[in-house]
Design an enzyme around this catalytic site. Structure first.
Site, short mmCIF file in Angstrom:
data_model
loop_
_atom_site.label_atom_id
_atom_site.label_comp_id
_atom_site.label_asym_id
_atom_site.label_seq_id
_atom_site.Cartn_x
_atom_site.Cartn_y
_atom_site.Cartn_z
N LYS A 1 0.94 -1.14 -0.15
CA LYS A 1 0.06 0.12 0.04
C LYS A 1 0.75 1.27 -0.01
O LYS A 1 1.80 1.30 1.00
CB LYS A 1 -0.99 -0.08 1.26
CG LYS A 1 -1.75 1.46 1.45
CD LYS A 1 -2.69 1.25 2.83
CE LYS A 1 -3.03 2.57 3.05
NZ LYS A 1 -3.88 2.63 4.18
N ASP B 1 -2.82 10.19 3.66
CA ASP B 1 -4.34 9.86 3.74
C ASP B 1 -5.01 11.07 4.63
O ASP B 1 -4.85 10.90 5.82
CB ASP B 1 -4.19 8.52 4.58
CG ASP B 1 -5.64 7.89 4.72
OD1 ASP B 1 -6.44 8.70 4.21
OD2 ASP B 1 -5.65 7.00 5.36
N LYS C 1 -10.29 12.54 8.00
CA LYS C 1 -9.98 12.35 9.33
C LYS C 1 -10.13 13.81 10.00
O LYS C 1 -9.78 14.86 9.69
CB LYS C 1 -8.42 12.02 9.23
CG LYS C 1 -8.34 10.50 8.59
CD LYS C 1 -6.82 10.08 8.75
CE LYS C 1 -6.76 8.75 8.15
NZ LYS C 1 -7.33 7.68 8.83
N ARG D 1 -7.27 -0.52 0.96
CA ARG D 1 -8.01 -1.58 0.55
C ARG D 1 -8.20 -1.52 -0.92
O ARG D 1 -8.14 -2.66 -1.58
CB ARG D 1 -9.24 -2.39 1.43
CG ARG D 1 -10.22 -1.36 1.28
CD ARG D 1 -11.28 -1.67 2.60
NE ARG D 1 -10.60 -1.12 3.97
CZ ARG D 1 -11.26 -1.30 4.96
NH1 ARG D 1 -12.39 -1.99 5.18
NH2 ARG D 1 -10.78 -0.87 6.02
N1 BES Z 1 -4.50 4.47 6.89
C1 BES Z 1 -5.32 4.28 7.77
C2 BES Z 1 -5.14 3.24 9.00
C3 BES Z 1 -4.36 3.66 9.92
C4 BES Z 1 -4.73 4.30 11.16
C5 BES Z 1 -3.05 3.47 9.93
C6 BES Z 1 -3.87 4.78 12.33
C7 BES Z 1 -2.16 3.89 10.97
C8 BES Z 1 -2.52 4.36 12.09
C9 BES Z 1 -6.56 3.73 6.98
O1 BES Z 1 -6.50 3.88 5.63
C10 BES Z 1 -7.88 4.05 7.50
O2 BES Z 1 -8.03 5.16 7.59
N2 BES Z 1 -8.53 3.10 7.92
C11 BES Z 1 -9.75 3.28 8.96
C12 BES Z 1 -10.59 2.21 8.13
C13 BES Z 1 -12.06 2.80 8.59
C14 BES Z 1 -12.60 3.80 7.48
C15 BES Z 1 -12.82 1.46 8.23
C16 BES Z 1 -9.37 3.17 10.42
O3 BES Z 1 -8.80 2.46 10.62
O4 BES Z 1 -10.11 3.86 10.82
ZN ZN Z 2 -4.75 4.63 4.65
MN MN Z 3 -7.81 5.85 5.26
#
Ligand code: BES
Ligand code: ZN
Ligand code: MN
Length: 496
Positions: free
Chosen positions: A264, A269, A276, A351
């Site tokens: 990835k 992000d 976020k 994903r």
């Molecule tokens: N890059 C994030 C995951 C992440 C979060 C990595 C904190 C490292 C530290 C990923 O793209 C994400 O935002 N995931 C979401 C998924 C949710 C929307 C189902 C998450 O983990 O909140």
């Molecule tokens: Zn991410």
């Molecule tokens: Mn994300």
């Protein structure tokens, strides 16, 4: 950076700092045996100051002209047999101590052959050498203050009683793995206005040029033309657009295994329109650490040139931004694998990027696929920051990957790929949604990926915890850790 073996007595080292790794049971006698005439005094001083050789405990003293090393540091090995990750950490402790004392050269002595260090001298030499190099890593490119910029130690000598070709190649292997980890760390730590998908493509091309890989880089338009609509959607709102980077390594001799490593590469992000909150956005330049691990492994493999194996290095890269072009929730998109996805959260972008890259990897007809991704916060909630979550659809591969990680000194924990949670991804308008509900978020993310690998043997590594170092640890300062490189290399070399 140099790593050398020395059969001279530790007391004769020309390094500024001498580190002794000492087992708790016998530390006094072992320290005395190594330190010659200074032994009694240093052991007494260390004892007085509470040194007990507990695991990772340190005692350091100046030698005031009594030894050619200006400083001696005792480092405790504790009393139990160490795991490989703990052995690797010991090199980090020695290196950090050298850095703290401004030593450019560090000498290390350890009871290499002891059961406590695993009973295999060359394996211990490799792990500790790796720790030495990694512990010295700093990302100082953007510092202008000379003191703050001070690099860690650069030259390491390992004191052994005798040496052979296998010991030399253990050091060479350590150097190759550590170089790959440092490539991954640099990529992670590079800020997001520099490290964007185009930059990752340039780095990938550079690795191909250096090591003789085949390279194929798909730019944004090519991705759309190919039907990689999920990867394209994530990068649609960004300046550079998305990239799929494909490097191919072909080892000498008859090819017995073909592997694909998929990373990835979300270079930032924001969450996209499912934005976020600012605290959670901080650090999201490290959301490309899966791809950093893949490119780092490419560096190591390029140096090691293993025979009989073909490896495809794939990076699915995009920046998940907000703009008038950015993708939104409720879009329905068709992935490269032919299935459709209803977007219900633009923050579950990793994903989406991986789905198209995994479908592409399946097409390459490899035997096995490993993907790495900073995929879910849920995985960090489940396992904490030290462990990578592993999901696997094939028992033989699962034990192989666990064994490779353990040999490499990285911490993996297997998680269930439980089909009963698949219902959470059900959509009424598409083949699936891209997120489930609150529960089991790391598992539903893995189940989403599983939709794109068909019946290929596949392992997904959720590195969201260990990829990003918050404070610091024995092997890494704050920032990208380079986690995953050592496991990938170990797996490619068939170690377990
Ligand atoms: N890059 C994030 C995951 C992440 C979060 C990595 C904190 C490292 C530290 C990923 O793209 C994400 O935002 N995931 C979401 C998924 C949710 C929307 C189902 C998450 O983990 O909140
Ligand atoms: Zn991410
Ligand atoms: Mn994300």
């Amino acid at each position: 950076m140099t790593l050398t073996l020395s059969t001279a007595p530790a007391t004769e080292t020309q390094s500024e700092e001498l580190a002794l790794l000492l087992p708790q049971s016998d530390w006094q006698a072992q320290a005395k045996a190594q330190l010659g005439s200074l032994g009694d005094a240093i052991v007494e001083l260390a004892s007085t100051e509470g040194f007990k050789a507990g695991i990772g405990q340190k005692f350091s003293t100046a030698t005031l002209g009594q030894l050619s090393a200006r400083r001696v540091t005792l480092i405790g090995l504790g009393k139990e047999a160490l795991t490989n990750d703990e052995i690797r950490d010991m090199g980090g402790h020695a290196s950090r101590s050298g850095h703290q004392h401004k030593a450019n050269n560090v000498a290390v002595w350890a009871p290499w052959q002891s059961a406590q260090l695993g009973g295999d001298r060359n394996a211990a030499l490799k792990l500790i050498s790796e720790g030495l190099i990694l512990g010295a890593y700093r990302f100082s490119r953007y510092l202008t203050d000379e003191d703050a910029k001070a690099a860690g130690p650069e030259n390491f000598s390992l004191h052994v009683t005798d040496t052979d070709a296998a010991a030399q190649s253990a050091l060479a292997a350590a150097e190759a793995v550590a170089a790959g980890v440092c490539v991954a760390r640099d990529l992670g730590n590079e800020p997001p206005q520099v490290c964007d998908p185009a930059y990752l493509a340039k780095i990938g091309q550079g690795l191909a040029d250096t090591h003789g890989f085949e390279a194929n880089i798909f730019e944004h338009d090519a991705l759309e033309a190919k039907g990689m609509n999920l990867l394209a959607a994530v990068g649609r709102g960004s300046l550079t657009g998305s990239r799929l980077i494909h490097l191919k390594y072909t080892g000498k001799g008859e090819i017995k295994r073909t592997l694909a490593f998929v990373g990835k590469g979300v270079t930032f992000d924001t969450g996209g329109y499912s934005l976020k909150i600012s605290g959670s956005m901080l650090g999201m330049h490290l959301d490309m650490c899966g791809s950093a691990a893949v490119l780092g492994a490419a560096e190591s493999i390029g140096r090691l040139q293993p025979e009989g194996v073909e490896i495809h290095f794939l990076v699915a890269s995009a920046a998940n931004m907000v703009s008038k072009e950015a993708f939104t929730v409720n879009e329905i998109l068709k992935g490269y694998g032919g299935k459709t996805v209803e977007i219900n959260n633009t923050d579950a972008e990793g994903r989406l990027c991986l789905a198209d890259a995994l479908a592409y990897a399946v097409e390459l007809d490899v035997d096995e696929i490993i993907d790495l991704a900073t995929l879910t916060g849920a995985c960090v909630v489940a396992l904490g920051e030290q462990y990578t979550g592993m999901f696997c659809n094939n028992e033989q591969m699962a034990s192989g990957v666990l064994g490779a990680a353990s040999a490499a000194g990285e911490r993996l924990w297997r998680m269930p790929l439980d089909e009963r949670l698949r219902d959470k991804l059900k959509s009424s308008v598409a083949d699936m949604k891209n997120t489930g509900d609150r529960w089991g978020g790391a598992i539903t993310a893995a189940l989403f990926l599983k939709e794109w690998v068909g019946d290929k043997a596949w392992t997904h590594l959720d590195i969201a915890g260990p990829a990003m170092v918050e404070g610091e640890n024995p092997l890494s300062p704050k920032g990208g850790s380079g986690v995953g490189v050592a496991t990938l290399v170990s797996y490619a070399l068939g170690q377990s």
